[in-house]
Design a protein around this motif. Structure first.
Motif, short mmCIF file in Angstrom:
data_model
loop_
_atom_site.label_atom_id
_atom_site.label_comp_id
_atom_site.label_asym_id
_atom_site.label_seq_id
_atom_site.Cartn_x
_atom_site.Cartn_y
_atom_site.Cartn_z
N GLU A 70 0.81 -1.22 0.00
CA GLU A 70 0.00 0.00 0.00
C GLU A 70 0.84 1.28 0.00
N PRO B 78 -4.86 9.92 0.45
CA PRO B 78 -5.75 9.45 1.53
C PRO B 78 -6.20 8.01 1.35
N TYR B 79 -6.38 7.55 0.11
CA TYR B 79 -6.86 6.19 -0.09
C TYR B 79 -5.82 5.17 0.36
N ALA C 236 -3.26 5.89 2.43
CA ALA C 236 -3.02 6.11 3.86
C ALA C 236 -4.09 5.41 4.71
N GLU C 237 -5.30 5.35 4.19
CA GLU C 237 -6.37 4.67 4.93
C GLU C 237 -6.11 3.17 5.01
N LEU C 238 -5.50 2.61 3.97
CA LEU C 238 -5.24 1.17 3.96
C LEU C 238 -4.11 0.79 4.93
N GLN C 239 -3.13 1.67 5.08
CA GLN C 239 -2.03 1.44 6.04
C GLN C 239 -1.83 2.74 6.81
N PRO C 240 -2.64 2.97 7.84
CA PRO C 240 -2.69 4.29 8.46
C PRO C 240 -1.62 4.58 9.50
N GLU C 241 -0.90 3.56 9.98
CA GLU C 241 0.05 3.78 11.07
C GLU C 241 1.34 3.02 10.81
N VAL D 110 -0.48 12.33 4.89
CA VAL D 110 -1.73 12.07 5.59
C VAL D 110 -1.49 11.18 6.79
N THR D 111 -0.60 10.20 6.63
CA THR D 111 -0.19 9.35 7.74
C THR D 111 1.29 9.58 8.00
#
Length: 814
Positions: A668, A680-681, A683-688, A752-753
């Protein structure tokens, strides 16, 4: 091995899955259980940094069990060649080869040379095959269990599968990526696999070989047409100090036999492409214009030069060392000592904004008001916004067409460097200073297109391809001459514009062509899809088997033919034997399949060209919780270290840093994150940012799933969310449990992340042959909770250094 193909090369991995559905066996040897493991028939966990033990035991299994392809080995490898009587192996010298000089830290390969004699029976004690037997004899299944943590049963299953699927009628392929290369033994990891594959007869044959997975940012293309300090295009070496003229340069690089015997043709054609009519026989083809190497000028040496004030300016193009390079903290400290920095990227990456948001600002090591670096950020065009090529895994050039115009001030690299060069040349116009002649004499007449005056990428590709005396595009590197009549920007790419047609843009559907698909893109050299494919036929030119037929000698037509472009002179019969005094390709016989080697043979034993020995030997990584049980020599004696206070190393078997950590990539996110953390898409899949630990390590250190952990080395400490998972298995190594920690390296302070850069933890410890960093095996401590902030972080790291006995000089040799 050395790859998580399903996650990092998912498009290519679809073909592995299809092969599996047709009956192929897929094995995955890796420290972590990944998506690749999930789709393999078997996953074998292994300790990071112990690959040569595992591969060496496979070599021993092949030799001791007489599983090697004898006819292939006798004909196509240097197994029968005799090694000098002066050679001494690691078995004789406690882990060193003969020729080691402690004072210089280098090997003299004089004792590694082959005598020129051969024993076709392969029984002479000094023939290469017998040297191999003795060298790898101690690499046993018991050793694999003790050093790699791989049970004997698991090793036996792999060994049986590999040997059972190799021979005249079957082939086995190895696939690797940076999981093998990013080690201090990176080159020797691949060498061991090459020895194994040559013994099994799996080189130059369909379904065999060793596939180096490429694709990210055209990595293969950036070594073919290099961004490396020590290479010219087509893997010609950069001239070194003391090579005062072209003759001296050619003498150092040219081989007496094989296609490196045409070295002068490649070099002169390159100089003619670069300097055009200004390059003449009378001025040595402008050879004096080329810079000379005086030593290590790699990226890690350059960081030290930045800190010492010797390097004042720096270009960063598609790189983010503040996140992506080993010891990223030291990278940021170096950037802060520059006078100027040019960054070309899609986003304001951490290497462009370090002066205001680097972690060292928070700790007080850097202060924005005191950083003198002037940063010029120039937005770059994405690959969809420009024409050009990618060069991928199988050396395949594929043209990509511009889909949209770049936004705003974004420009392609081609635009940037062309117009930078144009403006410099305009400023130097009329100069009589000799040092300006190389710039003024460059061929710089590329046509431009559109409102942005974008240079024609096809015109550049045509220059790379090369032209003959009549100005027409050449069809093959065999057409290059050393008399100045040909021009070629990269000899291995000669033919990519054959017939005046952009061969790399071909996309004929596979249903409309043969299974080799020669009309999809263009593969170097000469659109050859398998290198050294002469080895797919026996010495008489007949396929080893009907099932594996690939190229063969057609006696009636008097030429080589087959499914691919034969990697042999088409009219050279198997019966050809060179005349006395023959040179270059003429010095190779009709049975010499490895045409770039001076003897035409696959090198089981390498007499010269490697910095750390003619054979692979297991050494522990630069940082390891284990002793080297094979030899008294702990780490590779030739590995490259940079002894600086900013780059301390851990002592071997340190109780303070008892755990192995390894870095890796996620599907991701992309490399250092500049192309993915801002979306964002994704970052949402691997946010941290997270670390992977086993349930056993979590219990041992009090780590909670989804909680925080602090990972500490002598360089710094970082924090990550905890993922407690059985995907990382504790291993029993040398009679005790060894835990490994997995860290994806994509995060930084922007996007984003955001998160701490994993590469901050790494030391600068490099493979001695290609100077790649060891990112896949180092040591650390891990503790529950978040890391300290501000100067307290420095205090924590200082405490660990004192406990480990690491002084300010940070000089710990293995």
């Amino acid at each position: 091995m050395g790859s998580n193909m399903a996650e990092n090369h998912p498009v290519a991995f679809q073909w592995v899955v299809q092969a599996k559905l047709r009956g192929a066996t897929v094995l995955h040897v890796d420290p972590r259980f990944t998506r690749t493991s999930a789709l393999a028939h078997r996953h074998v966990p292994i300790r990071a940094g112990s690959d040569i033990v595992f591969l060496g035991a496979l070599v021993n299994h092949v030799l001791s069990g007489e599983h090697y392809f004898r006819d292939y080995v006798a004909a196509y490898t240097n197994a029968a060649a005799l090694v000098s009587e002066d050679f001494r192996d690691t078995e004789d010298l406690g882990g060193l080869f003969s020729g080691w000089d402690e004072r210089s830290g280098r090997y003299d390969p004089a004792s590694w040379q082959l005598t020129g004699e051969r024993d076709e029976t392969l029984q002479h004690p000094r023939c290469v095959l017998q040297v191999l037997r003795r060298h790898f004899a101690r690499y046993t299944p018991d050793l694999v269990e003790r050093e790699c943590g791989v049970p004997r049963e698991a090793f036996a299953a792999v060994a049986g599968a590999v040997t059972g699927n190799s021979g005249p009628d079957r082939t086995t392929a190895f696939v690797y990526s940076v999981g093998w290369t990013q080690h201090t033994a990176g080159v020797q990891n691949i060498r061991t696999a090459a020895i194994l594959q040559a013994l099994l007869g799996n080189m130059g044959r369909p379904g065999g070989g060793i596939m180096a997975l490429r694709g990210h940012a055209s990595i293969q293309g950036s070594t073919d047409v290099p961004t490396l300090f020590d290479l010219l295009p087509g893997y010609l070496p950069m001239p070194r100090a003391g090579q005062d003229d072209l003759d001296a340069y050619v003498r150092a690089g040219q081989q007496p036999a094989g296609f490196w015997g045409l070295f002068r043709c490649y070099a002169v054609s390159l100089l003619r492409a670069w300097f055009g009519d200004a390059a003449t026989a009378g001025n040595d083809w402008c050879f004096s214009y080329l810079p000379r190497l005086t030593g290590d000028h790699g990226t890690y040496q350059t960081v030290g030069a930045q800190l010492d004030g010797a390097c004042k300016g720096y270009f960063l193009v598609g790189e983010n060392p503040a996140v992506g390079s080993a010891n990223a903290r030291m990278q940021r400290l170096g950037l802060a000592r520059l006078d100027w920095l040019v960054v070309r990227d899609l986003q304001l990456i951490e290497s462009a904004t370090f002066w205001r948001d680097a972690p060292e600002i928070e700790t007080g090591e850097l202060r924005t008001a005191e950083i003198g670096t002037e940063v010029f950020f120039l937005p770059a065009a994405a690959h969809t916004e420009k024409d050009g090529t990618f060069t991928n895994t199988q050396r395949l050039l594929q043209w990509h067409h511009q889909a949209v115009q770049p936004p705003g001030d974004a420009r392609s690299e081609l635009w940037f460097y062309y117009h930078l060069g144009r403006r410099i040349r305009e400023k130097l116009a009329g100069s009589a200073d000799p040092r300006d002649r190389p710039v003024l004499d460059l061929t710089w007449d590329y046509p431009v297109e559109g409102r942005l005056a974008e240079p024609s990428a096809e015109a550049v590709l045509r220059e790379i391809n090369g032209t003959g005396p009549d100005g027409r595009a050449l069809s093959s590197y065999t057409e290059l001459r050393d008399d100045g009549s040909t021009r070629c920007g990269t000899w291995i790419y000669c033919g990519c514009y054959a017939g005046g047609v952009n061969q790399t843009a071909r996309r004929r559907p596979w249903r409309e062509q043969s299974w080799v698909a020669p009309e999809w893109g263009w593969a170097w050299p000469s659109n050859r899809r398998i290198l050294y494919n002469r080895a797919s036929a026996d010495p008489q030119g007949r396929p080893w088997s009907r099932r594996k037929a690939y190229v063969w000698w057609d006696e009636q037509r008097g030429e080589w033919t087959g499914h691919d472009n034969p990697d042999v002179e088409r009219a050279k019969p198997p019966s050809y034997r060179p005349a006395p005094g023959a040179a270059g390709p003429d010095a190779l016989s009709g049975t010499d399949a490895f045409i770039m080697q001076r003897d035409g043979k696959a090198a089981l034993f390498v007499a010269s060209g490697l910095a750390d020995g003619p054979l692979p030997a297991h050494y522990e990584p630069a940082e390891s919780p284990c002793r080297n049980d094979l030899y008294g020599q702990q780490a590779d004696p030739a590995l490259r270290r940079y002894q600086r206070p900013e780059n301390p190393y851990h002592p071997p078997e340190s109780a303070v840093f008892p755990y192995v950590f390894t870095t890796y990539r996620l599907t991701e996110h992309h490399t250092a994150g500049g192309m993915s953390r801002t979306l964002p898409y994704l970052a949402e899949l691997q946010p941290e940012f997270f670390c992977e630990v086993s349930p056993e390590l979590a219990a041992e250190r009090g780590l909670q799933h989804m909680g925080w952990a602090t990972i500490v080395t002598a360089r710094t400490a970082i924090e990550a969310r905890v993922m407690v998972t059985e995907r990382i298995t504790p291993l029993t190594v040398q009679g005790r449990t060894v835990h490994q920690v997995g860290l994806p390296y994509h995060w930084g302070s922007r996007g984003v992340t955001t998160g701490d850069p994993a590469n901050d933890l790494l030391p600068m410890a490099l493979d001695p042959n290609v100077l790649i960093q060891e990112s896949k095996a180092a040591t650390c401590d891990i503790r529950p909770g978040r890391r300290p902030r501000g100067p307290a972080l420095l205090d924590l790291v200082a405490t660990y250094r004192r406990r480990a006995g690491i002084g300010e000089e940070a000089s710990t040799d293995g």
